[in-house]
Design a protein around this motif. Sequence first.
Motif, mmCIF file in Angstrom:
data_model
loop_
_atom_site.group_PDB
_atom_site.id
_atom_site.type_symbol
_atom_site.label_atom_id
_atom_site.label_comp_id
_atom_site.label_asym_id
_atom_site.label_seq_id
_atom_site.Cartn_x
_atom_site.Cartn_y
_atom_site.Cartn_z
ATOM 1 N N MET A 1 0.850 -1.177 0.000
ATOM 2 C CA MET A 1 0.000 0.000 0.000
ATOM 3 C C MET A 1 0.897 1.243 0.000
ATOM 4 S SD MET A 1 -3.067 1.326 2.513
ATOM 5 C CE MET A 1 -2.636 0.222 3.762
ATOM 6 N N LYS A 2 0.454 2.245 -0.765
ATOM 7 C CA LYS A 2 1.181 3.502 -0.872
ATOM 8 C C LYS A 2 0.194 4.642 -0.620
ATOM 9 C CE LYS A 2 3.606 6.099 -4.469
ATOM 10 N NZ LYS A 2 4.020 6.069 -5.868
ATOM 11 N N ILE A 3 0.557 5.588 0.248
ATOM 12 C CA ILE A 3 -0.285 6.750 0.544
ATOM 13 C C ILE A 3 0.541 8.001 0.263
ATOM 14 C CG2 ILE A 3 -1.592 7.989 2.312
ATOM 15 C CD1 ILE A 3 -1.904 5.290 3.771
ATOM 16 N N ASP A 24 -2.732 -2.462 -4.889
ATOM 17 C CA ASP A 24 -2.984 -3.345 -6.027
ATOM 18 C C ASP A 24 -3.386 -2.499 -7.230
ATOM 19 O OD1 ASP A 24 -2.362 -5.590 -4.423
ATOM 20 O OD2 ASP A 24 -4.408 -5.639 -3.649
ATOM 21 N N ASN A 25 -4.560 -2.713 -7.802
ATOM 22 C CA ASN A 25 -4.976 -1.955 -8.987
ATOM 23 C C ASN A 25 -6.050 -0.917 -8.649
ATOM 24 O OD1 ASN A 25 -7.036 -3.774 -8.481
ATOM 25 N ND2 ASN A 25 -7.472 -4.120 -10.648
#
Length: 72
Positions: A1-3, A24-25
Amino acid sequence: MKIFDLIPKNRKSFNNKAKVIEQDNTAKLLSFETIVAEINTDTKEYIQHGEYSQTTNRHIQAFKEFYDIISI
């Protein structure tokens, strides 16, 4: 996960009020701590979760521009 903070094209920033969560997508827009929209980054399918204030709508527009989603 990227924030990360959503940075609009037409101004300097949203002062940490709009963030993107990528996993993911899927990319989700977090505006004022509420998930207001999602984009499937593979298919470009866009889902908005309701209607919002002018400020949140600016966040939504910048989110769509960031992922090259064209409004009809």
